[in-house]
Every structure is written in C-alpha cells, then in structure tokens.
Design an enzyme around this catalytic site. Structure first.
Site, mmCIF file in Angstrom:
data_model
loop_
_atom_site.group_PDB
_atom_site.id
_atom_site.type_symbol
_atom_site.label_atom_id
_atom_site.label_comp_id
_atom_site.label_asym_id
_atom_site.label_seq_id
_atom_site.Cartn_x
_atom_site.Cartn_y
_atom_site.Cartn_z
ATOM 1 N N ILE A 76 0.791 -1.235 0.000
ATOM 2 C CA ILE A 76 0.000 0.000 0.000
ATOM 3 C C ILE A 76 0.819 1.279 0.000
ATOM 4 O O ILE A 76 0.301 2.334 -0.273
ATOM 5 C CB ILE A 76 -1.010 0.071 1.180
ATOM 6 C CG1 ILE A 76 -0.403 -0.477 2.463
ATOM 7 C CG2 ILE A 76 -2.302 -0.598 0.820
ATOM 8 C CD1 ILE A 76 -1.343 -0.437 3.635
ATOM 9 N N GLU A 89 5.014 3.161 -0.019
ATOM 10 C CA GLU A 89 6.451 3.095 0.162
ATOM 11 C C GLU A 89 6.938 4.508 0.374
ATOM 12 O O GLU A 89 6.581 5.420 -0.356
ATOM 13 C CB GLU A 89 7.111 2.497 -1.080
ATOM 14 C CG GLU A 89 8.601 2.389 -0.917
ATOM 15 C CD GLU A 89 9.258 1.506 -1.959
ATOM 16 O OE1 GLU A 89 8.563 0.986 -2.844
ATOM 17 O OE2 GLU A 89 10.481 1.367 -1.870
ATOM 18 N N GLY A 90 7.711 4.694 1.393
ATOM 19 C CA GLY A 90 8.226 6.030 1.662
ATOM 20 C C GLY A 90 9.702 5.956 1.961
ATOM 21 O O GLY A 90 10.368 4.982 1.607
ATOM 22 N N ILE A 121 8.579 -0.051 3.566
ATOM 23 C CA ILE A 121 7.492 -0.449 2.667
ATOM 24 C C ILE A 121 6.308 -0.841 3.535
ATOM 25 O O ILE A 121 6.474 -1.478 4.570
ATOM 26 C CB ILE A 121 7.911 -1.653 1.799
ATOM 27 C CG1 ILE A 121 9.194 -1.322 1.034
ATOM 28 C CG2 ILE A 121 6.802 -2.036 0.829
ATOM 29 C CD1 ILE A 121 9.750 -2.501 0.260
ATOM 30 N N LYS A 177 4.419 -2.286 8.431
ATOM 31 C CA LYS A 177 5.485 -1.425 7.898
ATOM 32 C C LYS A 177 6.812 -2.139 8.110
ATOM 33 O O LYS A 177 7.261 -2.332 9.241
ATOM 34 C CB LYS A 177 5.471 -0.079 8.624
ATOM 35 C CG LYS A 177 6.486 0.906 8.066
ATOM 36 C CD LYS A 177 6.262 2.293 8.648
ATOM 37 C CE LYS A 177 7.345 3.257 8.232
ATOM 38 N NZ LYS A 177 7.085 4.619 8.725
ATOM 39 N N ASP A 209 7.593 15.766 10.464
ATOM 40 C CA ASP A 209 7.320 15.426 9.066
ATOM 41 C C ASP A 209 5.812 15.400 8.810
ATOM 42 O O ASP A 209 5.295 14.483 8.173
ATOM 43 C CB ASP A 209 7.974 14.082 8.717
ATOM 44 C CG ASP A 209 8.095 13.866 7.206
ATOM 45 O OD1 ASP A 209 7.903 14.844 6.437
ATOM 46 O OD2 ASP A 209 8.355 12.724 6.785
HETATM 47 P P1 ADP Z 1 7.342 6.228 5.300
HETATM 48 O O1 ADP Z 1 8.193 6.452 6.472
HETATM 49 O O2 ADP Z 1 7.913 5.237 4.380
HETATM 50 O O3 ADP Z 1 6.844 7.488 4.652
HETATM 51 P P2 ADP Z 1 4.630 5.870 6.298
HETATM 52 O O4 ADP Z 1 4.388 5.361 7.677
HETATM 53 O O5 ADP Z 1 4.369 7.310 6.029
HETATM 54 O O6 ADP Z 1 6.096 5.435 5.874
HETATM 55 O O7 ADP Z 1 3.781 5.018 5.262
HETATM 56 C C1 ADP Z 1 3.872 5.238 3.865
HETATM 57 C C2 ADP Z 1 2.480 5.226 3.251
HETATM 58 O O8 ADP Z 1 1.858 3.947 3.479
HETATM 59 C C3 ADP Z 1 1.525 6.254 3.841
HETATM 60 O O9 ADP Z 1 1.617 7.496 3.207
HETATM 61 C C4 ADP Z 1 0.171 5.592 3.622
HETATM 62 O O10 ADP Z 1 -0.300 5.833 2.320
HETATM 63 C C5 ADP Z 1 0.482 4.108 3.756
HETATM 64 N N1 ADP Z 1 0.211 3.660 5.132
HETATM 65 C C6 ADP Z 1 1.018 3.809 6.199
HETATM 66 N N2 ADP Z 1 0.459 3.312 7.322
HETATM 67 C C7 ADP Z 1 -0.757 2.846 6.959
HETATM 68 C C8 ADP Z 1 -1.854 2.232 7.662
HETATM 69 N N3 ADP Z 1 -1.803 2.017 8.985
HETATM 70 N N4 ADP Z 1 -2.939 1.895 6.960
HETATM 71 C C9 ADP Z 1 -2.999 2.125 5.633
HETATM 72 N N5 ADP Z 1 -2.030 2.701 4.914
HETATM 73 C C10 ADP Z 1 -0.911 3.063 5.551
HETATM 74 MG MG MG Z 2 5.505 8.910 5.279
#
Ligand code: ADP
Ligand code: MG
Length: 306
Positions: free
Chosen positions: A10, A12-13, A17, A33, A127
C-alpha cells in the site's frame, strides 16, 4: 510474520514499505510497515528506533495512529498498525470537487487535536504532511509516520538536524539551516496543510531548497528585522539574499475562503516560530467551534474513495 497473510502493497516512503495484511488467527486487517536494515552490521537505525520509542511511550489518542505490535523480521523488523483506508494526500487528489468548508474544518480539527496531544507529550513530529495523515473508512484522521519524530527538551538547548520535514512543508527556520528549533516546525506544516486543504494543491511547491524559500518569501514577503528578529542568527542567513518584495494577502492565495479561515491561516504562517498559533490554542479561535466541526465531518468518505 507467519501470523499474517500479505494482501498487497500500500505504500512506500523514505523509511519503509507498507503492506496490507490479514492476521490469520483473528481475521483482522492490519498495515505492516517493514523497516529493512541495509546491512546486518548497521544495527537498528536510529530513525526506526525513534519511531518505535515515540509511539510506545505515549498513551492512546484517537488522532494518533496506534502501534499494535513490533517484531524482528529478517535483518530488520516489522511495525504493525491498524489498517487505514487512505491518507489525506489521496483524499485531496481523488476528490472531484474542492473539499467543502465543513470537510476542511473537520480535518483541521482532528489534525490539531492530534498535534496538541503530541506537543503536550513533548513530541515534535517533524514530518507532518498530507501523506502522513491517515484516514479511516469512517473519515477519521490519525497522525502517522513517526520516523522523524523526537522528544524535545523544554530548555530547547539541544541541536537538531535541519534536514527534516518534506520540503513543501518545511518551516522557514529549517530552510535557513536552524539547528535549534521547536514544535513550531509542526505548526508551520499545519498551516501548509490547511492551505492545501483549502486550495486542493500545495501552498508552497518548491522544486528545490532555494526555490522553496522563494515560494514562501513570495507569499509572506521578504522577512525584515521587525517581522523576524531571530532570522539574522540563523546559520544560512548570510548565504542567500533575496530581492525585497511585499507580502501577498493570503485572501488572494486561498481565494473563496471565509475570512475566519484566512485569519486562522495567518496565525500559523508567521516567520517567528514562537508566534505561531499553538495547537492547544486553536479551539478558542473564532469560527472553529468543536461541535460544529464534529457534526460536519464527512463520514461518507469511504464511499467516495472506494
Ligand atoms: P514512510 O516512512 O515510508 O513514509 P509511512 O508510515 O508514512 O512510511 O507510510 C507510507 C504510506 O503507506 C503512507 O503514506 C500511507 O499511504 C500508507 N500507510 C502507512 N500506514 C498505513 C496504515 N496504517 N494503513 C494504511 N495505509 C498506511
Ligand atoms: Mg511517510
């Protein structure tokens, strides 16, 4: 990991992942995550440790994502969260019409409640941006991604990295290289998110760090000794000079917005960090009454997105 079956990827940041998965025993849908370590000998990265620590140390709050579990996996580890339908960047992108004032108020209310809670617990998120604000199927907003979060000290004597926050949401003191800063960096980001909710497009979409500063200065006007006395002490103050230009009234930047909303936007988008409206102050502000917001949050969001 055997307890979960992966349903899909769903997100990736920068820090991992994210997968949608099902807990086999309970049938519960969760988000996993995965934080990988580049090399085994690297040890667990500080950033990931910070995320876990920040999340584990705070009590539950309805506007902060809950860390359900954490376990080692391969050379890294996995964080388990409640599954959320979407995030605010997707909501803004996918909605056919501009968000209604009621929706904007609702999201702002939930964001500010979450930020007030974090700041009350001495946590700077560092952030905040729409992609890190998760939205549940019932339309509730929860702050996520604590990869850069850290505890701040009351004395404010510590040095922090200025390479934080995604560029468009980065406070001006960070753009000028500040190593001592405070939770005001989150309040600046709140202002940027507010503007983005109103316009359905980012307020300051700089393509690089210098241009980012130009975007901000173009709107708020070149800072002066009066409007930003602390500026002269910032590390990069002497490195860049900009042509003087006056501020553009925010009414022109967020057209078709109520005077109350413009007023509130002005309270976040100010140069001196200490003068930004704190998240705790917000609910005493004119035009944003809690009850009104709660009544109007659009709980049909799930349908709009699916
Ligand atoms: P990163 O540190 O890689 O940015 P995030 O925690 O922001 O990680 O997660 C990246 C993306 O994954 C988010 O922008 C969101 O779209 C999706 N995501 C993260 N956590 C969840 C969750 N609990 N439920 C659904 N989607 C999620
Ligand atoms: Mg993020």
């Amino acid at each position: 990991m055997e307890q979960y079956s992966i349903l899909g990827r769903i997100g990736e940041g920068a820090h991992g992942i994210v997968f949608k998965a099902k807990h086999i025993e309970t049938g519960e849908t969760v988000a996993l995550k995965k934080v990988a370590l580049r090399k085994l000998e690297d040890g667990i990265p500080n950033q990931a440790l910070r995320e876990i620590k920040a999340l584990q140390e705070i009590e539950d709050n309805q506007h902060v994502v809950k860390l359900k579990d954490v376990f080692p996996h391969g050379t890294g580890f996995v964080l388990v969260f409640d599954f959320m339908l979407s995030d605010l960047s997707e909501v803004i992108r996918n909605s056919e019409h501009p968000l209604t004032p009621a929706q904007v108020k609702g999201y702002m209310m939930m964001l500010l409640k979450g930020v007030a809670f974090l700041h009350h617990n001495n946590i700077m998120h560092r952030d905040l941006k729409p992609a890190n604000l998760l939205i549940s199927s019932s339309g509730h907003l929860k702050i996520a991604d604590f990869g850069l979060a850290r505890l701040f000290s009351e004395q404010g004597e510590r040095l922090y990295s200025h390479q934080v926050a995604t560029r468009w949401y980065r406070a001006p003191e960070l753009l000028y290289g500040a190593r001592k800063y405070d939770e005001g960096v989150d309040l600046w980001a709140v202002g940027c998110i507010f503007g983005e909710l109103l316009n359905s497009s980012p307020l300051f979409p700089g393509e690089n760090d210098i241009e980012q500063l130009c975007c901000v200065l173009r709107v708020l006007g070149t800072p002066t000794q009066d409007s930003w006395p602390e500026m002269v002490d910032l590390p990069d103050y002497n490195k860049i000079t900009f042509k003087e230009n006056p501020a553009i009234p925010l009414e022109e930047i967020v057209p078709d917005t109520s005077p109350q909303a413009v007023d509130l936007l002005y309270k976040f988008l100010v140069y001196p960090s200490k003068q930004r409206c704190s998240a705790q102050q917000w609910d005493s502000l004119r035009g944003i009454t809690k009850r009104k917001c709660e009544e109007h949050v659009d709980f049909r969001l799930g349908r709009v997105l699916s």
